[in-house]
Structure formats: structure tokens, C-alpha cells
Write a protein that holds these residues in place. Structure first.
Motif, PDB file in Angstrom:
ATOM      1  N   ILE A 260      23.602 -72.815 -24.111  1.00  0.00           N
ATOM      2  CA  ILE A 260      24.282 -71.525 -24.263  1.00  0.00           C
ATOM      3  C   ILE A 260      25.072 -71.226 -22.998  1.00  0.00           C
ATOM      4  O   ILE A 260      24.541 -71.332 -21.888  1.00  0.00           O
ATOM      5  N   THR A 261      26.339 -70.867 -23.158  1.00  0.00           N
ATOM      6  CA  THR A 261      27.182 -70.454 -22.042  1.00  0.00           C
ATOM      7  C   THR A 261      27.457 -68.965 -22.157  1.00  0.00           C
ATOM      8  O   THR A 261      27.836 -68.478 -23.225  1.00  0.00           O
ATOM      9  N   ILE A 262      27.257 -68.254 -21.051  1.00  0.00           N
ATOM     10  CA  ILE A 262      27.510 -66.811 -21.000  1.00  0.00           C
ATOM     11  C   ILE A 262      28.661 -66.568 -20.034  1.00  0.00           C
ATOM     12  O   ILE A 262      28.554 -66.832 -18.839  1.00  0.00           O
ATOM     13  N   LEU A 263      29.777 -66.089 -20.547  1.00  0.00           N
ATOM     14  CA  LEU A 263      30.967 -65.775 -19.743  1.00  0.00           C
ATOM     15  C   LEU A 263      31.121 -64.266 -19.669  1.00  0.00           C
ATOM     16  O   LEU A 263      31.182 -63.596 -20.702  1.00  0.00           O
ATOM     17  N   TRP A 264      31.193 -63.743 -18.443  1.00  0.00           N
ATOM     18  CA  TRP A 264      31.403 -62.315 -18.247  1.00  0.00           C
ATOM     19  C   TRP A 264      32.905 -62.040 -18.354  1.00  0.00           C
ATOM     20  O   TRP A 264      33.688 -62.547 -17.568  1.00  0.00           O
ATOM     21  N   SER A 265      33.295 -61.280 -19.354  1.00  0.00           N
ATOM     22  CA  SER A 265      34.697 -61.122 -19.721  1.00  0.00           C
ATOM     23  C   SER A 265      35.543 -60.634 -18.558  1.00  0.00           C
ATOM     24  O   SER A 265      35.157 -59.718 -17.817  1.00  0.00           O
ATOM     25  N   GLN A 266      36.714 -61.257 -18.391  1.00  0.00           N
ATOM     26  CA  GLN A 266      37.681 -60.858 -17.369  1.00  0.00           C
ATOM     27  C   GLN A 266      39.057 -60.799 -18.028  1.00  0.00           C
ATOM     28  O   GLN A 266      39.294 -61.419 -19.064  1.00  0.00           O
ATOM     29  N   PRO A 267      40.003 -60.017 -17.468  1.00  0.00           N
ATOM     30  CA  PRO A 267      41.201 -59.645 -18.229  1.00  0.00           C
ATOM     31  C   PRO A 267      42.311 -60.680 -18.327  1.00  0.00           C
ATOM     32  O   PRO A 267      43.199 -60.528 -19.183  1.00  0.00           O
ATOM     33  N   VAL A 268      42.334 -61.716 -17.482  1.00  0.00           N
ATOM     34  CA  VAL A 268      43.444 -62.667 -17.541  1.00  0.00           C
ATOM     35  C   VAL A 268      43.236 -63.614 -18.713  1.00  0.00           C
ATOM     36  O   VAL A 268      42.310 -64.426 -18.719  1.00  0.00           O
ATOM     37  N   ALA A 269      44.092 -63.514 -19.722  1.00  0.00           N
ATOM     38  CA  ALA A 269      43.964 -64.347 -20.906  1.00  0.00           C
ATOM     39  C   ALA A 269      44.249 -65.806 -20.554  1.00  0.00           C
ATOM     40  O   ALA A 269      45.106 -66.102 -19.726  1.00  0.00           O
ATOM     41  N   GLY A 270      43.519 -66.693 -21.173  1.00  0.00           N
ATOM     42  CA  GLY A 270      43.698 -68.118 -20.924  1.00  0.00           C
ATOM     43  C   GLY A 270      42.787 -68.950 -21.803  1.00  0.00           C
ATOM     44  O   GLY A 270      43.124 -70.062 -22.197  1.00  0.00           O
ATOM     45  N   LEU A 271      41.613 -68.392 -22.110  1.00  0.00           N
ATOM     46  CA  LEU A 271      40.638 -69.093 -22.923  1.00  0.00           C
ATOM     47  C   LEU A 271      41.058 -69.079 -24.390  1.00  0.00           C
ATOM     48  O   LEU A 271      41.396 -68.030 -24.942  1.00  0.00           O
ATOM     49  N   GLN A 272      41.037 -70.253 -25.018  1.00  0.00           N
ATOM     50  CA  GLN A 272      41.314 -70.387 -26.440  1.00  0.00           C
ATOM     51  C   GLN A 272      40.235 -71.237 -27.090  1.00  0.00           C
ATOM     52  O   GLN A 272      39.647 -72.116 -26.449  1.00  0.00           O
ATOM     53  N   ILE A 273      39.964 -70.961 -28.378  1.00  0.00           N
ATOM     54  CA  ILE A 273      39.026 -71.790 -29.124  1.00  0.00           C
ATOM     55  C   ILE A 273      39.740 -72.419 -30.312  1.00  0.00           C
ATOM     56  O   ILE A 273      40.714 -71.876 -30.827  1.00  0.00           O
ATOM     57  N   LEU A 274      39.244 -73.586 -30.714  1.00  0.00           N
ATOM     58  CA  LEU A 274      39.766 -74.251 -31.897  1.00  0.00           C
ATOM     59  C   LEU A 274      38.996 -73.712 -33.094  1.00  0.00           C
ATOM     60  O   LEU A 274      37.807 -73.967 -33.259  1.00  0.00           O
TER      61      LEU A 274
END
Length: 403
Positions: A260-274
Motif C-alpha cells: 500500500i502506498t500513501i501519498l499526501w496530496s499536493q497541488p502540482v498536477a503530474g500524477l496520472q493513472i492508466l
């Protein structure tokens, strides 16, 4: 009794959220205030398990940290990069190719991205214990903040990851503690020493024993991650030529190593999922929310019932160009000696079967898979596939990199 003194830390000012109309992934938002009781867990279980079987990603709100506490963690994460001298960073750089561990700093220009372009990601990984000097030496400037970071890793581990593991067990009709008992926090855990892949692969393993894994927190583009460790990681802007050579991709499509990966949301968009329909979609920023995803470890343990989602990082939208991405992550992994094979006692798996990515009779341990992939990522020579993607084999597992 007087309140404890909190050491001062310069305020980090995040970038403004993008106003561009992006194609956002339709991920569910889970109210984690329900997770405090068994009854609440049972109520959120269907939505969580459905998301992890389709997208492999979801958002969590009301996770127990306030906006003020969230801001404080990002202030500390920023200091990890801006308040530590370069010579001290160099002294604390992780020799990940030799040890299979990112514990410490990773400098920019380390990983090959594409066409000779190397990454612009700087990160700092902390062992989950944080305050134990025998496990890791930290920069002097960060020593006042270590107790807060230790409390932060414990919050991620016990208050977020463990409830999620219980829900995932319920979804497979397993006892609630099935996956929790594979994710211990305390105990001897210095697993980052020099390793021999062949000798580890041949060694007998008793999967009834569960010793702690190497947990890390990272800061990306300055981000913080933790897999049972905390990671801080920062990603920095690139030249127009580099963007062209990499088709605007900053990190190739991949799945995470752990459970499990937990990412604390930050405002610079960049992450995408397939997404399941084969389209790349953006992951939206939600203030003081967590973005949680499944990794390879959980896909293997669940026999493919839960999906390790392919995701990537690409150039931010135009109105956020020039901003660094500061990220905070907690990377959860099963204990080092856990064999990554499906829990066939699950009534669900007995009914629907498994979707193997490798021969489970020769399953690697979590440590073998973690150290093997960590030591190879971004530096090993990859095999080209007919579809244009790339792959490598780590302890019998075909690991794909999506261009």
C-alpha cells in the motif's frame, strides 16, 4: 503541565492548484472517520475493495491529521532539501545499487528516463523507526524534527495502513488481521545491508515468521515516502528539449513495489493513472487528503484480486510550469521474510481463482523483490517489447515499464 515546545521551521508555500480543465480520474473519496470502529470499517469496505479491484487508487479524507498538522509535515519536508548543505547530502546519499535500499538521499540525474535524459527527482528516505541512530544517520538540521516524523510514520502505519489492510482482508473473506500481521512496525529491521540475489533466492524461507521490513518516507520533487519508511521527494522543472525527448514524461508508467502506498496530496498536477479503459487520466489534488494505491506486493498476496495500478508522472499543466513538486509518501511493504504468494485460504480466491504474474511455487520474499527492484530501477538495461514498452525480470517476476 506546559505544552511541549515545537522547534521552528520555515513555512513552505505550495503552488496554487491548476485551473486547467484536465481529464481527471473518477476515483472514489472515502471518509476515513468511519475506520475507527469495526462497524465503520464494514461500511466502507465495499467501496474500498471495489476501487482496489478496478482503479487500484482512491482518495481518503478525515484521516486524523488536521490541516495545520499537514502543513507542518510539508514544512519539514521542504527543509529536508532547502536547509541541508549539499556536502552533507552527498555524504548521506544511499548506495541503492549495492544495498537495495534508498535509505538516505537520492540525487537528481540518477535514473535514466528516455533518450539519454535523466531524472530531476531529489528524494530523502527515512527508515520507519526514524529516531533510532543505529538504523540511520540524519542531517543535523533535521534532528529537532525527528520525533514529529516518528509520530507521522506511526500515524500512517497504524491509523491509515492497518485499517486499509483489514478492509482488504474482509473483501477476500479472510480474518481481519490476515494482512495486518504481515506488516509489523517494531523489531530489528536493518535490512539494507549488502545482499546477494542468488543466495537470497536459494535460501529457505519460513513464511509463518514476519520480521519488519525496510520502511521509508520520501519527499518527491521533493517528496516524502515511507514504506514502513517515510520518503520525501521533490521533482524539478526540465528544459524544453528534455520534455520533447521524453514526450513530457517525468517518470515512466510503473507499479509500486510494496503493498500500500500513501501519498499526501499536493497541488502540482503530474500524477496520472492508466484507467481500465486504457486511457491515462490525471489524479486530482484534494486539500488534506490522501491518495492511496495498491502495489505489487498486495497484488501478489491477493492472487491478482486487487490490482497494482500502473501510474506515471508527467509534465505539469502550463499554469504550474516552473513549480517544483514537493511530495510526502508512506510506502507500506510486507515484512521482509513474507513470501509473496496468494492467500489461497481465501474463499474468494477458491471461487474465482488467481491471476498470476509469475510462478507462485517460486515466489520471492518481500525483501528479495524489494531489494532486487530497488537496486535495478533506473540503472539496469531494459528489454524492448514489441508494443514499445520495456521490461526486466526481478526474481522471476516480469516488471514492465510503460513508455
Amino acid at each position: 503541565m506546559p505544552a511541549p515546545t515545537i522547534p521552528p521551521c520555515a513555512r513552505f508555500t505550495p503552488a496554487p492548484p491548476t485551473t486547467e480543465k484536465l481529464d481527471w480520474a473518477p476515483l472514489p473519496v472515502i471518509d476515513f472517520s468511519e475506520a475507527a470502529t469495526p462497524e465503520g470499517l464494514a461500511r466502507i469496505a465495499p467501496q474500498v475493495c471495489s476501487a482496489m479491484r478496478t482503479y487500484g487508487f482512491l482518495y481518503i479524507v478525515n484521516h486524523g491529521y488536521t490541516n495545520v498538522q499537514n502543513q507542518r509535515i510539508f514544512d519539514i519536508a521542504d527543509a529536508m532539501f532547502t536547509k541541508v548543505p549539499d556536502d552533507e547530502k552527498k555524504r548521506l546519499v544511499a548506495d541503492f545499487e549495492m544495498t537495495g535500499s534508498y535509505r538516505g538521499y537520492k540525487a537528481r540525474q540518477t535514473w535514466d528516463i528516455s533518450n539519454g535524459v535523466r531524472d530531476q527527482i531529489e528524494q530523502y528516505n527515512l527508515h520507519r523507526a526514524v529516531t533510532d541512530p543505529e538504523l540511520q544517520e540524519h542531517p543535523r538540521a533535521m534532528e529537532p524534527f525527528l520525533p514529529e516524523l516518528r509520530a507521522f510514520t506511526e500515524h500512517n502505519h497504524y491509523n491509515v495502513m492497518h485499517p486499509l489492510l483489514r478492509v482488504l482482508a474482509q473483501g477476500m473473506e479472510l480474518p481481519d488481521e490476515t494482512f495486518v500481521r504481515l506488516h509489523n512496525f517494531d523489531g530489528p529491521a536493518d535490512t539494507s545491508g549488502t545482499f546477494s540475489p542468488l543466495s537470497q533466492c536459494d535460501a529457505p524461507v519460513d513464511d509463518t515468521l514476519h520480521s519488519p521490513r525496510d520502511e521509508i518516507v520520501r519527499y518527491e520533487n521533493r517528496m516524502i515516502f515511507a514504506h514502513h519508511s517515510l520518503v520525501m521527494l521533490g521533482s524539478y522543472p526540465r528544459s524544453a528539449e528534455e520534455e520533447t525527448q521524453t514526450n513530457n514524461v517525468w517518470m515512466k508508467g510503473h507499479t509500486d513495489i510494496g503493498t500500500i502506498t500513501i501519498l499526501w496530496s499536493q497541488p502540482v498536477a503530474g500524477l496520472q493513472i492508466l484507467c481500465p479503459d486504457g486511457k491515462w487520466r490525471w489524479v486530482r489534488h484534494i486539500d488534506n487528503a490522501l491518495t492511496v494505491n495498491i502495489g505489487d506486493g498486495m497484488e501478489f498476496l491477493s492472487g491478482g484480486y486487487y490490482k497494482a495500478t500502473i501510474h506515471r508522472v508527467r509534465q505539469p499543466p502550463v499554469d504550474q510550469a516552473g513549480y517544483a513538486r514537493l511530495g510526502v509518501f508512506y510506502f507500506g511493504m510486507a515484512d521482509d521474510d513474507v513470501l509473496l504468494r496468494p492467500r489461497m485460504e481465501s474463499p474468494i480466491l477458491q471461487r474465482v481463482g488467481v491471476a498470476p504474474r509469475f510462478d507462485f511455487a517460486h515466489a520471492p520474499t518481500m525483501k528479495q523483490y524489494r531489494t532486487g527492484l530497488t537496486s535495478a530501477y533506473g540503472v539496469s538495461k531494459l528489454s524492448k517489447r514489441d508494443d514499445g514498452h520495456e521490461e526486466e525480470v526481478i526474481h522471476g517476476v516480469v516488471v514492465k515499464h510503460f513508455n
